[in-house]
Scaffold this active site. Structure first.
Site, PDB file in Angstrom:
ATOM      1  N   LYS A   1      16.301  -3.757  98.764  1.00  0.00           N
ATOM      2  CA  LYS A   1      16.894  -3.224  97.527  1.00  0.00           C
ATOM      3  C   LYS A   1      15.949  -2.358  96.702  1.00  0.00           C
ATOM      4  CE  LYS A   1      20.367  -4.861  98.937  1.00  0.00           C
ATOM      5  NZ  LYS A   1      21.334  -3.873  99.440  1.00  0.00           N
TER       6      LYS A   1
ATOM      7  N   HIS B   1      11.365  -4.388 106.570  1.00  0.00           N
ATOM      8  CA  HIS B   1      11.233  -5.195 105.352  1.00  0.00           C
ATOM      9  C   HIS B   1      10.129  -6.239 105.560  1.00  0.00           C
ATOM     10  CE1 HIS B   1      14.728  -3.546 103.445  1.00  0.00           C
ATOM     11  NE2 HIS B   1      15.645  -4.246 104.091  1.00  0.00           N
TER      12      HIS B   1
ATOM     13  N   SER C   1      20.347  -5.919  92.052  1.00  0.00           N
ATOM     14  CA  SER C   1      20.941  -5.299  93.241  1.00  0.00           C
ATOM     15  C   SER C   1      21.085  -6.323  94.371  1.00  0.00           C
ATOM     16  CB  SER C   1      20.043  -4.131  93.688  1.00  0.00           C
ATOM     17  OG  SER C   1      20.565  -3.498  94.811  1.00  0.00           O
TER      18      SER C   1
HETATM   19  S1  PPS Z   1      18.598  -2.517 101.683  1.00  0.00           S
HETATM   20  O1  PPS Z   1      19.740  -3.480 101.834  1.00  0.00           O
HETATM   21  O2  PPS Z   1      17.318  -3.219 101.523  1.00  0.00           O
HETATM   22  O3  PPS Z   1      18.574  -1.520 102.751  1.00  0.00           O
HETATM   23  O4  PPS Z   1      18.914  -1.795 100.286  1.00  0.00           O
HETATM   24  P1  PPS Z   1      18.140  -0.522  99.706  1.00  0.00           P
HETATM   25  O5  PPS Z   1      18.642   0.690 100.380  1.00  0.00           O
HETATM   26  O6  PPS Z   1      16.684  -0.762  99.686  1.00  0.00           O
HETATM   27  O7  PPS Z   1      18.629  -0.532  98.197  1.00  0.00           O
HETATM   28  C1  PPS Z   1      19.973  -0.334  97.825  1.00  0.00           C
HETATM   29  C2  PPS Z   1      19.931   0.170  96.395  1.00  0.00           C
HETATM   30  O8  PPS Z   1      19.529   1.559  96.401  1.00  0.00           O
HETATM   31  C3  PPS Z   1      20.526   2.327  95.737  1.00  0.00           C
HETATM   32  N1  PPS Z   1      20.562   3.690  96.271  1.00  0.00           N
HETATM   33  C4  PPS Z   1      20.398   4.788  95.496  1.00  0.00           C
HETATM   34  N2  PPS Z   1      20.146   4.911  94.182  1.00  0.00           N
HETATM   35  C5  PPS Z   1      20.061   6.164  93.684  1.00  0.00           C
HETATM   36  N3  PPS Z   1      20.232   7.284  94.422  1.00  0.00           N
HETATM   37  C6  PPS Z   1      20.479   7.203  95.754  1.00  0.00           C
HETATM   38  N4  PPS Z   1      20.646   8.330  96.443  1.00  0.00           N
HETATM   39  C7  PPS Z   1      20.563   5.904  96.347  1.00  0.00           C
HETATM   40  N5  PPS Z   1      20.796   5.446  97.597  1.00  0.00           N
HETATM   41  C8  PPS Z   1      20.787   4.096  97.532  1.00  0.00           C
HETATM   42  C9  PPS Z   1      21.811   1.529  95.987  1.00  0.00           C
HETATM   43  O9  PPS Z   1      22.838   1.915  95.139  1.00  0.00           O
HETATM   44  C10 PPS Z   1      21.290   0.116  95.720  1.00  0.00           C
HETATM   45  O10 PPS Z   1      20.992  -0.095  94.342  1.00  0.00           O
HETATM   46  P2  PPS Z   1      22.015  -0.726  93.281  1.00  0.00           P
HETATM   47  O11 PPS Z   1      21.191  -0.983  92.049  1.00  0.00           O
HETATM   48  O12 PPS Z   1      22.557  -1.982  93.874  1.00  0.00           O
HETATM   49  O13 PPS Z   1      23.058   0.322  93.055  1.00  0.00           O
END
Ligand code: PPS
Length: 287
Positions: A45, A100, A130
């Site tokens: 996340k 991870h 998240s």
């Molecule tokens: S995972 O399951 O570990 O692969 O998740 P991860 O990709 O690390 O994190 C998911 C969160 O990243 C947000 N996200 C983004 N935020 C802003 N801009 C872009 N382009 C973007 N892409 C992914 C996604 O919405 C999750 O955050 P939250 O706070 O839940 O919205």
């Protein structure tokens, strides 16, 4: 492979048995990284998917074809997931690999190469929010309980994937051992164009300004949330319950303010000071 209720305990950390096996963990530990590999390291996340997308499109010189036609878990696989061995079978170099895993599990294999390592960090309070919502929709993770209960487990490092504090401290205190770039979710959010330029420079992949424009457009939250190759809508409801939430949820900085009570905020800040006092890690967490 379903194993939705199975937990794999490996090296003192719980992992979802839906994606991880003893064999897949050993595969990761013994993997032969190449100097041409790029490795995205994150605690869940923290911006993993975002970085996978940016690196995919840098790698394709701005073409959106791979990003729009190949799921992220195939083009930028997690080295510890059970399917990774098959995915990488015919790809022997120039790979974008995700993990991870904590430093103590992956470092031995990674140190044997000069692969480029990109560590993406995020404000842990936004990670908690998240991760909490993700637990509600991901049927391969335990039920999170109330937000307060989940917060407590996160602080104790008793959630799947282990302690965020240990993850970031271990990796960053060993950064000198790698060809390493540290970048934050908040930096990406604040100035995506500048962040892409920084990544291109680290990757030694100079790109034309118009290609960078394309990357910035393609990697906005609005554009990514509708890309089936990364928003996990390809995953059946049995595994990710899309009625209980969206993977691409809000994509903002500071959503913790909508979830933490004043008391929870103070508790977390106190724990943060205690646990991070032996590190010199410094972040900008607000925009
Ligand atoms: S995972 O399951 O570990 O692969 O998740 P991860 O990709 O690390 O994190 C998911 C969160 O990243 C947000 N996200 C983004 N935020 C802003 N801009 C872009 N382009 C973007 N892409 C992914 C996604 O919405 C999750 O955050 P939250 O706070 O839940 O919205």
């Amino acid at each position: 492979m379903a194993n939705l209720d199975v937990t794999l305990r490996y090296s003192g950390i719980n992992f979802p048995g839906h994606l991880h096996t003893m064999q897949s963990m050993r595969f990761a530990e013994e993997f032969k990284f190449c100097d041409t590999d790029t490795v995205i390291v994150t605690y869940p996340k923290s911006g993993t998917t975002w970085m996978q997308e940016i690196l995919t499109i840098i790698d394709s010189d701005g073409s959106q074809v791979p990003a729009k036609t190949i799921p992220n878990w195939i083009r930028t696989p997690w080295i510890e997931h059970y399917y990774c061995k098959d995915v990488l079978q015919n790809k022997l170099d120039n790979r974008i690999i995700t993990t991870h895993l904590p430093y103590h599990i992956l470092s031995k294999s990674l140190k044997n190469s000069n692969a480029k390592v990109i560590y993406v960090a995020r404000n842990p309070m936004d990670i908690i929010v998240s991760f909490y919502h993700f637990h509600k929709m991901a049927n391969f993770l335990p039920e999170p309980g109330t937000f307060g209960e989940f917060l407590e487990k996160f602080i104790l490092g008793e959630v799947h994937f282990g302690s965020w504090f240990e993850h970031i401290k271990e990796w960053l205190s060993h950064r000198e051992e790698f060809n390493f770039l540290f970048i934050t979710y908040e930096e990406l959010k604040k100035d995506l164009r500048h962040s892409v330029e920084k990544l291109c420079s680290f990757l030694e992949r100079p790109l034309l300004p118009e290609v960078i424009d394309t990357i910035v457009r393609h990697c906005s939250f609005a554009s990514m949330k509708d890309n089936q190759m990364i928003n996990y809508t390809l995953i059946p409801n049995e595994i990710m319950d899309h009625q209980r939430g969206k993977f691409m949820r809000k994509g903002i900085v500071g959503d913790w303010k909508e979830h933490f009570t004043e008391e929870q905020k103070q508790l977390f800040e106190k724990i943060f000071q205690e646990k991070m006092s032996d590190s010199n890690i410094w972040f900008i967490w607000t925009l």
